[in-house]
Scaffold this motif. Structure first.
Motif, PDB file in Angstrom:
ATOM      1  N   THR A 255      -7.632  -3.544  -0.458  1.00  0.00           N
ATOM      2  CA  THR A 255      -7.501  -2.668  -1.619  1.00  0.00           C
ATOM      3  C   THR A 255      -6.585  -3.329  -2.642  1.00  0.00           C
ATOM      4  O   THR A 255      -5.844  -4.265  -2.315  1.00  0.00           O
ATOM      5  N   GLU A 256      -6.625  -2.827  -3.860  1.00  0.00           N
ATOM      6  CA  GLU A 256      -5.731  -3.342  -4.894  1.00  0.00           C
ATOM      7  C   GLU A 256      -4.272  -3.135  -4.474  1.00  0.00           C
ATOM      8  O   GLU A 256      -3.425  -3.998  -4.709  1.00  0.00           O
ATOM      9  N   LYS A 257      -3.989  -2.030  -3.816  1.00  0.00           N
ATOM     10  CA  LYS A 257      -2.629  -1.754  -3.343  1.00  0.00           C
ATOM     11  C   LYS A 257      -2.191  -2.809  -2.324  1.00  0.00           C
ATOM     12  O   LYS A 257      -1.055  -3.296  -2.381  1.00  0.00           O
ATOM     13  N   GLU A 258      -3.075  -3.165  -1.406  1.00  0.00           N
ATOM     14  CA  GLU A 258      -2.742  -4.183  -0.397  1.00  0.00           C
ATOM     15  C   GLU A 258      -2.471  -5.532  -1.059  1.00  0.00           C
ATOM     16  O   GLU A 258      -1.522  -6.241  -0.692  1.00  0.00           O
TER      17      GLU A 258
ATOM     18  N   ASN B 118      -1.538  -6.052  -4.193  1.00  0.00           N
ATOM     19  CA  ASN B 118      -0.291  -5.960  -4.966  1.00  0.00           C
ATOM     20  C   ASN B 118       0.940  -6.032  -4.068  1.00  0.00           C
ATOM     21  O   ASN B 118       1.961  -6.611  -4.452  1.00  0.00           O
ATOM     22  N   GLU B 119       0.856  -5.469  -2.880  1.00  0.00           N
ATOM     23  CA  GLU B 119       1.972  -5.583  -1.941  1.00  0.00           C
ATOM     24  C   GLU B 119       2.179  -7.046  -1.533  1.00  0.00           C
ATOM     25  O   GLU B 119       3.306  -7.527  -1.447  1.00  0.00           O
TER      26      GLU B 119
ATOM     27  N   HIS C 220       3.478  -4.056   6.564  1.00  0.00           N
ATOM     28  CA  HIS C 220       3.698  -4.760   5.298  1.00  0.00           C
ATOM     29  C   HIS C 220       3.361  -6.241   5.434  1.00  0.00           C
ATOM     30  O   HIS C 220       3.503  -6.834   6.498  1.00  0.00           O
TER      31      HIS C 220
END
Length: 143
Positions: free
Chosen positions: A40-43, A45-46, A135
């Motif tokens: 995902t975009e969130k993954e 970005n992390e 993370h």
């Protein structure tokens, strides 16, 4: 007393400037995220945040570009799992991501491991996590 406080303040300011000038700079880096069917975009970005944090230890360097390309990442993951640390750490392919970057090295050569006044291109950042809910952490970097 005022002279002592003033002198101490000057020393603190100069030391702060010296320390800040030695850390890796990431604030103006151009970030690009390509399409992904795996993350995902969130993954992503992390993972980018983890690379930027690690890059701060690259003294005398300035991150100029950081990007995710799924096709390149997939190809580099295969090498990591077959020949790199992934061949011995038991990490699953779905918990590995590779980001790429370009960065500039100042006239001091950073920490001495880079050629002074050079640009490092297509530098690889291999990130891993223990599971989908964990993370990202930088496991390896380089060419």
């Amino acid at each position: 007393m005022k002279k002592t406080i003033f002198s101490f303040s000057i020393i603190v300011v100069l030391l702060s400037i010296l320390i800040y000038s030695q850390i890796g700079k990431t604030n103006n880096a151009q970030v690009s995220i390509g399409e992904s069917t795996k993350f995902t975009e969130k993954e992503i970005n992390e993972a980018i945040g983890s690379v930027k944090k690690k890059f701060m230890s690259f003294q005398g360097c300035k991150l100029t570009e950081l990007w995710y390309s799924e096709s390149k990442s997939d190809r580099l993951i295969k090498d990591y799992l077959q020949y790199g640390k992934g061949s011995s750490n038991g990490i699953k392919e779905e918990n590995v991501m590779v980001l790429l970057s370009n960065f500039e090295v100042n006239s001091s050569g950073g920490d001495g491991s880079f050629e002074p006044d050079s640009t490092q291109s297509d530098w690889q950042w291999i990130l891993i996590r223990d599971s989908k809910s964990d993370h990202w952490r930088v496991d390896d970097w380089g060419y």
